[in-house]
Design a protein around this motif. Sequence first.
Motif, mmCIF file in Angstrom:
data_model
loop_
_atom_site.group_PDB
_atom_site.id
_atom_site.type_symbol
_atom_site.label_atom_id
_atom_site.label_comp_id
_atom_site.label_asym_id
_atom_site.label_seq_id
_atom_site.Cartn_x
_atom_site.Cartn_y
_atom_site.Cartn_z
ATOM 1 N N ALA A 44 37.335 25.536 8.696
ATOM 2 C CA ALA A 44 35.781 25.419 9.216
ATOM 3 C C ALA A 44 35.824 24.268 10.404
ATOM 4 N N LEU A 45 36.503 22.947 9.883
ATOM 5 C CA LEU A 45 36.610 21.803 10.722
ATOM 6 C C LEU A 45 37.565 21.927 12.096
ATOM 7 N N LEU A 46 38.493 22.786 11.782
ATOM 8 C CA LEU A 46 39.489 23.026 12.813
ATOM 9 C C LEU A 46 38.835 23.913 13.979
ATOM 10 N N ALA A 47 37.951 25.012 13.206
ATOM 11 C CA ALA A 47 37.199 25.784 14.099
ATOM 12 C C ALA A 47 36.200 25.188 14.875
ATOM 13 N N LEU A 48 35.594 24.226 14.577
ATOM 14 C CA LEU A 48 34.652 23.596 15.114
ATOM 15 C C LEU A 48 35.105 22.449 16.110
ATOM 16 N N VAL A 49 36.324 22.135 15.793
ATOM 17 C CA VAL A 49 36.882 21.063 17.017
ATOM 18 C C VAL A 49 37.280 21.950 18.121
ATOM 19 N N VAL A 50 38.118 23.163 17.917
ATOM 20 C CA VAL A 50 38.784 24.042 19.039
ATOM 21 C C VAL A 50 37.196 24.621 19.695
ATOM 22 N N CYS A 51 36.105 24.891 19.080
ATOM 23 C CA CYS A 51 34.984 25.248 19.940
ATOM 24 C C CYS A 51 34.404 24.161 20.564
ATOM 25 N N SER A 52 34.475 22.891 20.047
ATOM 26 C CA SER A 52 33.927 21.771 21.064
ATOM 27 C C SER A 52 34.760 21.545 21.892
ATOM 28 N N LEU A 53 36.036 21.426 21.843
ATOM 29 C CA LEU A 53 36.922 21.225 22.946
ATOM 30 C C LEU A 53 36.854 22.398 24.006
ATOM 31 N N VAL A 54 36.724 23.415 23.525
ATOM 32 C CA VAL A 54 36.382 24.744 24.803
ATOM 33 C C VAL A 54 35.179 24.489 25.483
ATOM 34 N N VAL A 55 34.135 23.943 24.817
ATOM 35 C CA VAL A 55 32.812 23.518 25.401
ATOM 36 C C VAL A 55 33.010 22.542 26.451
ATOM 37 N N LEU A 56 33.595 21.368 25.912
ATOM 38 C CA LEU A 56 34.040 20.316 26.656
ATOM 39 C C LEU A 56 34.628 20.318 27.864
ATOM 40 N N LEU A 57 35.767 21.343 27.744
ATOM 41 C CA LEU A 57 36.649 21.371 28.911
ATOM 42 C C LEU A 57 36.212 22.386 29.838
ATOM 43 N N ALA A 58 35.302 23.375 29.598
ATOM 44 C CA ALA A 58 34.980 24.435 30.430
ATOM 45 C C ALA A 58 34.385 23.861 31.966
ATOM 46 N N TYR A 59 33.487 23.188 31.747
ATOM 47 C CA TYR A 59 32.744 22.442 33.143
ATOM 48 C C TYR A 59 33.780 21.783 33.870
ATOM 49 N N PRO A 60 34.661 20.752 33.277
ATOM 50 C CA PRO A 60 35.638 20.118 34.221
ATOM 51 C C PRO A 60 36.689 21.240 34.616
ATOM 52 N N LEU A 61 37.077 22.015 33.983
ATOM 53 C CA LEU A 61 37.851 23.054 34.220
ATOM 54 C C LEU A 61 37.414 23.929 35.551
ATOM 55 N N ARG A 62 36.110 24.327 35.306
ATOM 56 C CA ARG A 62 35.542 25.113 36.529
ATOM 57 C C ARG A 62 35.367 24.175 37.869
ATOM 58 N N GLN A 63 35.126 23.025 37.736
ATOM 59 C CA GLN A 63 34.992 22.040 38.747
ATOM 60 C C GLN A 63 36.575 21.774 39.410
ATOM 61 N N TYR A 64 37.447 21.824 38.664
ATOM 62 C CA TYR A 64 38.943 21.775 39.305
ATOM 63 C C TYR A 64 39.333 22.964 39.992
ATOM 64 N N VAL A 65 39.065 24.071 39.487
ATOM 65 C CA VAL A 65 39.447 25.090 40.144
ATOM 66 C C VAL A 65 38.413 25.357 41.695
ATOM 67 N N ALA A 66 37.178 25.040 41.407
ATOM 68 C CA ALA A 66 36.414 25.132 42.738
ATOM 69 C C ALA A 66 37.044 24.080 43.722
ATOM 70 N N GLN A 67 37.334 22.755 43.309
ATOM 71 C CA GLN A 67 37.826 21.914 44.223
ATOM 72 C C GLN A 67 39.291 22.020 44.845
ATOM 73 N N GLN A 68 40.100 23.137 44.063
ATOM 74 C CA GLN A 68 41.101 23.392 44.333
ATOM 75 C C GLN A 68 40.967 24.417 45.730
ATOM 76 N N SER A 69 40.029 25.412 45.334
ATOM 77 C CA SER A 69 39.734 26.244 46.371
ATOM 78 C C SER A 69 39.289 25.734 47.440
ATOM 79 N N ARG A 70 38.563 24.608 47.522
ATOM 80 C CA ARG A 70 37.848 23.760 48.367
ATOM 81 C C ARG A 70 38.780 23.303 49.412
ATOM 82 N N ILE A 71 39.878 22.657 48.618
ATOM 83 C CA ILE A 71 40.860 22.004 49.333
ATOM 84 C C ILE A 71 42.086 22.873 50.167
ATOM 85 N N GLU A 72 42.090 24.115 49.422
ATOM 86 C CA GLU A 72 42.925 25.021 50.268
ATOM 87 C C GLU A 72 42.177 25.679 51.729
#
Length: 161
Positions: A44-72
């Motif tokens: 349960a703790l491992l599942a909670l940590v994985v879900c937290s990481l997904v939630v924490l990394l979703a927005y920065p990853l989306r921003q990164y992809v958008a910035q790479q598109s803008r750079i291109e």
Amino acid sequence: MPADRFSTTARLRVLGSQAAERVYRAQSRRLRTPRRSRLTGRAALLALVVCSLVVLLAYPLRQYVAQQSRIEDLRQETRQRQERVEELRRLAARWKDPAFVEQRARARLHMVRPGETGYLMRHGERSFDRPPGGAVDRPWYRTLWRGLDEADASDAGRSDP
């Protein structure tokens, strides 16, 4: 009785009673102990940590992809502008050539050399040296005077204090 103690039937009875006791204990243990779920605390703790990481990394990853598109997009725009600059440099180099300047002056301003006779067609087809949708074939000085007259007429309509 001592002989009875080592007899086969006595031994079988003892073994049977011991087996019955073991079965009884196993059954009572199963009844007393509730079944444990397969999801342990660590899982349960491992599942909670994985879900937290997904939630924490979703927005920065989306921003990164958008910035790479803008750079291109910006790189492509830069390439297009560099091509336009090169095109304008070639055109500027052509304007340094006196023969090109003379050819353009003859075509656009209806200029002629001394001793030549210039002809303008009034109701003929449009000139092929002008782009489509260009000015009507008339001498440049008439276009200039018409523009000045129109500007003068628009200024006369205004009343300045």
